[in-house]
Write a protein that holds these residues in place. Structure first.
Motif, PDB file in Angstrom:
ATOM      1  N   PRO A 122      45.250  26.765  38.234  1.00 21.02           N
ATOM      2  CA  PRO A 122      45.502  25.533  38.989  1.00 21.02           C
ATOM      3  C   PRO A 122      46.090  24.403  38.137  1.00 21.02           C
ATOM      4  CG  PRO A 122      43.138  25.850  38.634  1.00 21.02           C
ATOM      5  CD  PRO A 122      43.811  27.093  38.170  1.00 21.02           C
ATOM      6  N   LEU A 123      45.870  24.446  36.825  1.00 18.10           N
ATOM      7  CA  LEU A 123      46.359  23.372  35.962  1.00 18.10           C
ATOM      8  C   LEU A 123      47.855  23.503  35.685  1.00 18.10           C
ATOM      9  CD1 LEU A 123      43.395  23.307  33.420  1.00 18.10           C
ATOM     10  CD2 LEU A 123      43.847  21.639  35.203  1.00 18.10           C
ATOM     11  N   SER A 124      48.277  24.719  35.321  1.00 16.94           N
ATOM     12  CA  SER A 124      49.660  24.910  34.890  1.00 16.94           C
ATOM     13  C   SER A 124      50.529  25.619  35.933  1.00 16.94           C
ATOM     14  CB  SER A 124      49.685  25.736  33.605  1.00 16.94           C
ATOM     15  OG  SER A 124      49.205  27.047  33.864  1.00 16.94           O
ATOM     16  N   GLN A 125      49.909  26.132  36.987  1.00 16.73           N
ATOM     17  CA  GLN A 125      50.608  26.938  38.004  1.00 16.73           C
ATOM     18  C   GLN A 125      51.031  28.311  37.475  1.00 16.73           C
ATOM     19  OE1 GLN A 125      50.999  25.708  41.395  1.00 16.73           O
ATOM     20  NE2 GLN A 125      49.452  24.446  40.435  1.00 16.73           N
ATOM     21  N   ALA A 126      50.491  28.713  36.332  1.00 16.76           N
ATOM     22  CA  ALA A 126      50.791  30.046  35.804  1.00 16.76           C
ATOM     23  C   ALA A 126      50.250  31.102  36.769  1.00 16.76           C
ATOM     24  CB  ALA A 126      50.152  30.219  34.425  1.00 16.76           C
ATOM     25  N   ILE A 127      50.943  32.237  36.823  1.00 17.11           N
ATOM     26  CA  ILE A 127      50.570  33.330  37.722  1.00 17.11           C
ATOM     27  C   ILE A 127      50.232  34.552  36.883  1.00 17.11           C
ATOM     28  CG2 ILE A 127      51.400  34.895  39.544  1.00 17.11           C
ATOM     29  CD1 ILE A 127      53.495  32.678  40.247  1.00 17.11           C
ATOM     30  N   VAL A 133      43.252  11.104  22.249  1.00 19.85           N
ATOM     31  CA  VAL A 133      43.226  10.943  23.707  1.00 19.85           C
ATOM     32  C   VAL A 133      42.381  12.070  24.282  1.00 19.85           C
ATOM     33  CG1 VAL A 133      44.616  10.922  25.811  1.00 19.85           C
ATOM     34  CG2 VAL A 133      45.521   9.928  23.702  1.00 19.85           C
ATOM     35  N   SER A 134      41.433  11.732  25.142  1.00 17.64           N
ATOM     36  CA  SER A 134      40.587  12.753  25.748  1.00 17.64           C
ATOM     37  C   SER A 134      41.419  13.654  26.664  1.00 17.64           C
ATOM     38  CB  SER A 134      39.467  12.084  26.560  1.00 17.64           C
ATOM     39  OG  SER A 134      38.744  13.060  27.270  1.00 17.64           O
ATOM     40  N   ILE A 135      41.213  14.958  26.484  1.00 17.55           N
ATOM     41  CA  ILE A 135      41.821  15.930  27.414  1.00 17.55           C
ATOM     42  C   ILE A 135      40.714  16.334  28.368  1.00 17.55           C
ATOM     43  CG2 ILE A 135      42.987  18.150  27.635  1.00 17.55           C
ATOM     44  CD1 ILE A 135      43.893  17.853  24.722  1.00 17.55           C
ATOM     45  N   SER A 136      40.701  15.718  29.536  1.00 18.06           N
ATOM     46  CA  SER A 136      39.524  15.848  30.399  1.00 18.06           C
ATOM     47  C   SER A 136      39.564  17.139  31.212  1.00 18.06           C
ATOM     48  CB  SER A 136      39.434  14.649  31.339  1.00 18.06           C
ATOM     49  OG  SER A 136      40.636  14.528  32.066  1.00 18.06           O
ATOM     50  N   GLU A 137      39.394  18.248  30.478  1.00 17.44           N
ATOM     51  CA  GLU A 137      39.273  19.545  31.142  1.00 17.44           C
ATOM     52  C   GLU A 137      37.787  19.912  31.170  1.00 17.44           C
ATOM     53  OE1 GLU A 137      41.851  20.246  32.437  1.00 17.44           O
ATOM     54  OE2 GLU A 137      43.417  19.426  31.162  1.00 17.44           O
ATOM     55  N   PRO A 138      37.360  20.694  32.135  1.00 18.92           N
ATOM     56  CA  PRO A 138      35.947  21.076  32.181  1.00 18.92           C
ATOM     57  C   PRO A 138      35.508  21.836  30.938  1.00 18.92           C
ATOM     58  CG  PRO A 138      37.249  22.275  33.835  1.00 18.92           C
ATOM     59  CD  PRO A 138      38.124  21.201  33.274  1.00 18.92           C
ATOM     60  N   GLN A 139      36.486  22.481  30.262  1.00 23.38           N
ATOM     61  CA  GLN A 139      36.141  23.279  29.091  1.00 23.38           C
ATOM     62  C   GLN A 139      36.039  22.451  27.808  1.00 23.38           C
ATOM     63  OE1 GLN A 139      38.732  23.711  31.107  1.00 23.38           O
ATOM     64  NE2 GLN A 139      39.140  25.836  31.587  1.00 23.38           N
ATOM     65  N   ALA A 140      36.331  21.127  27.882  1.00 32.76           N
ATOM     66  CA  ALA A 140      36.345  20.303  26.670  1.00 32.76           C
ATOM     67  C   ALA A 140      34.975  20.335  25.993  1.00 32.76           C
ATOM     68  CB  ALA A 140      36.730  18.873  27.010  1.00 32.76           C
ATOM     69  N   SER A 141      34.988  20.254  24.660  1.00 34.44           N
ATOM     70  CA  SER A 141      33.738  20.355  23.894  1.00 34.44           C
ATOM     71  C   SER A 141      32.898  19.096  24.085  1.00 34.44           C
ATOM     72  CB  SER A 141      34.056  20.550  22.406  1.00 34.44           C
ATOM     73  OG  SER A 141      34.739  19.417  21.925  1.00 34.44           O
ATOM     74  N   ALA A 142      31.625  19.203  23.718  1.00 35.94           N
ATOM     75  CA  ALA A 142      30.691  18.092  23.900  1.00 35.94           C
ATOM     76  C   ALA A 142      31.163  16.852  23.133  1.00 35.94           C
ATOM     77  CB  ALA A 142      29.304  18.506  23.439  1.00 35.94           C
ATOM     78  N   GLU A 143      31.697  17.066  21.917  1.00 33.30           N
ATOM     79  CA  GLU A 143      32.185  15.930  21.120  1.00 33.30           C
ATOM     80  C   GLU A 143      33.531  15.438  21.638  1.00 33.30           C
ATOM     81  OE1 GLU A 143      31.795  18.872  18.838  1.00 33.30           O
ATOM     82  OE2 GLU A 143      29.737  18.440  18.255  1.00 33.30           O
ATOM     83  N   ILE A 203      57.582  35.337  30.533  1.00 33.08           N
ATOM     84  CA  ILE A 203      56.230  35.838  30.233  1.00 33.08           C
ATOM     85  C   ILE A 203      55.595  34.890  29.227  1.00 33.08           C
ATOM     86  CG2 ILE A 203      54.867  37.830  29.485  1.00 33.08           C
ATOM     87  CD1 ILE A 203      56.829  38.311  31.890  1.00 33.08           C
ATOM     88  N   GLN A 204      54.470  34.310  29.581  1.00 32.44           N
ATOM     89  CA  GLN A 204      53.762  33.406  28.667  1.00 32.44           C
ATOM     90  C   GLN A 204      52.322  33.252  29.145  1.00 32.44           C
ATOM     91  OE1 GLN A 204      54.975  29.209  28.581  1.00 32.44           O
ATOM     92  NE2 GLN A 204      54.833  29.200  26.365  1.00 32.44           N
ATOM     93  N   ASP A 205      51.381  33.369  28.224  1.00 39.97           N
ATOM     94  CA  ASP A 205      49.975  33.241  28.607  1.00 39.97           C
ATOM     95  C   ASP A 205      49.697  31.847  29.179  1.00 39.97           C
ATOM     96  OD1 ASP A 205      47.231  34.763  28.178  1.00 39.97           O
ATOM     97  OD2 ASP A 205      46.875  32.639  27.767  1.00 39.97           O
ATOM     98  N   ALA A 206      48.739  31.790  30.091  1.00 37.61           N
ATOM     99  CA  ALA A 206      48.406  30.515  30.739  1.00 37.61           C
ATOM    100  C   ALA A 206      47.915  29.482  29.733  1.00 37.61           C
ATOM    101  CB  ALA A 206      47.352  30.739  31.824  1.00 37.61           C
TER     102      ALA A 206
END
Length: 435
Positions: A205-210, A400-410, A231-234
């Motif tokens: 959903p972030l990059s539209q990669a299939i 700059v914060s990258i506000s993804e759900p996977q971002a680390s605690a710090e 061809i490129q990994d998401a």
């Protein structure tokens, strides 16, 4: 000349493990001698041996009185090829044994025929017992099929997740597609895939990669030659989104080969002012040029050392992507030879090189400009720790914060672990120059 796929596989694995060659270089040389499905079979065997190397070597060791050395060394890898087929492929045991034994003739040593035959037949007899041993009694490098130094680094960096990372590294990688926004939306290209009876597994959903349910020949993809898709990994496809280039920007892609991210940025933002792509290895820039040509894109491509500025015109950049030289430990599932080519001592050297490049490239960024630091590594030393140190030592660098759900605690960047949402292991940190 008689070709034997097992003989070619043994040569290929020998070149990687004993001579330190890259599988990316060695495998195509051997595949060029083959046609059709034989190319795929050779790849399957080579990848398999490198994925399960410690386990296979342990299996063979138990059936030999002494190891094979010197001119006989290639036959050590031939035995690994045989054992891999018996353990992990659907080839009947008798066929795996006979084809592997036949390779001794092609490798010009009939004296080894009896030994290879005896070891493989004995392995077939002892197979069930050895499989049980691997699960229960073996040390971690054999049990997980990774070098001990790397396992220790993962245990230190990811005390809860290290086993999951090792397991993910052993999986076959998915085939991710990047749709060229100059030609199609993700939705319209998905419709073309459906018309071609190509099944989709998921959309990022972030990059539209299939991602596809199974890998296919690129030439079967609608419009591949016309540049509609790549061809490129998401995980790698997050770079263009996070860099967020704007019309009129002067952009630098540092350490750009093979050019996937360069092209993606140009696809996303065709009206940037200029794109400069540099890489220290001139030979690898051919791939960048090829990708640009297929996609009908243009960039200034320069063979240059990112730790120096002797290539630079003097005009500052608005956006810089630094895809830093790294251990590659996030993409082991795609490149299993990384496990055996990389050494523990390499990591400190890479961290030092990353520091040098980061400091140098930062000086080429405009005040108010953005630098995106990226690696395909999972080691904190190359990633969060590297960026933490840089920000602490650089007065005009703001994270700059990258506000993804996977971002680390710090919240020091975004660490994607292998197989997280079916992506490769990757790290991103976004920095803005404040003045």
């Amino acid at each position: 000349m008689t070709l034997n796929i097992r003989a070619l596989a043994a040569k290929c694995c020998y070149a990687v493990i004993d001579q330190g060659r890259s599988l990316n270089d060695e495998l195509p040389k051997q595949q060029d001698k083959l046609i059709g499905k034989d190319k795929g079979l050779l790849q399957e065997i080579c990848y398999g041996v490198l994925r399960y190397l410690p386990e296979l070597e342990n299996d063979v060791r138990g059936l030999m009185q002494k190891p094979l050395t010197g001119k006989q060394r290639v036959f050590h890898f031939l035995l690994l090829v045989g054992v891999y087929q018996i353990k992990y492929m659907r080839i009947p045991d008798h066929a795996a044994v006979s084809e592997t034994v036949a390779a001794t003739k092609v490798l010009k040593n009939n004296h080894m025929k009896a030994l290879v035959n005896a070891v493989l037949r004995n392995f077939v007899r002892a197979r069930d017992e050895s499989a049980e041993q691997v699960e229960t009694q073996q040390p971690d490098p054999i049990k997980f099929n990774h070098p001990g130094w790397f396992i220790k680094k993962l245990q230190a960096g990811y005390p809860e997740q290290w086993q999951n990372i090792l397991t993910a590294n052993q999986q076959r990688p998915p085939m991710w597609l990047r749709v060229n926004a100059q030609h199609h939306t993700s939705e319209s290209y998905q419709a073309l895939l459906a018309q071609a009876d190509i099944d989709i597994a998921a959309i990022d959903p972030l990059s539209q990669a299939i991602t596809l349910t199974k890998a296919i020949d690129v030439n079967k993809l609608p419009g591949f030659e016309q540049g509609w898709v790549s061809i490129q990994d998401a995980a790698a496809q997050q770079a263009a989104r996070l860099l967020d280039c704007q019309p009129g920007d002067n952009v630098l892609d540092c350490c750009a080969a093979p050019g996937g991210k360069t092209c993606h940025i140009l696809e996303q933002t065709p009206d940037i002012k200029a794109m400069t792509a540099i890489d220290i290895e001139a030979s690898r820039l051919t791939r960048v040029e090829d990708n640009l040509a297929r996609l009908n894109l243009s960039a200034q491509v320069i063979a240059a050392d990112a730790a120096k500025t002797d290539w630079w015109s003097g005009e500052l950049f608005d956006r810089i992507l630094l895809d830093a030289p790294c251990s590659g430990t996030g993409v082991i599932r795609r490149h299993p030879d990384i496990k055996w080519l990389r050494k523990a001592s390499d990591i400190d050297n890479l961290v030092l090189l990353q520091q040098q490049i980061l400091a140098n490239i930062w000086s080429l960024l405009k005040p108010g400009g953005t630098l995106l630091y990226a690696t395909c590594s999972v080691l904190p030393q190359e990633n969060a720790e590297q960026i933490k140190q840089f920000v602490a030592q650089t007065a005009d660098a703001k994270l700059v914060s990258i506000s993804e759900p996977q971002a680390s605690a710090e919240n020091i960047g975004w660490q994607i672990l292998p197989d997280e949402k079916n992506m490769d292991g990757f790290y991103y940190a976004k920095l803005v120059k404040t003045h």
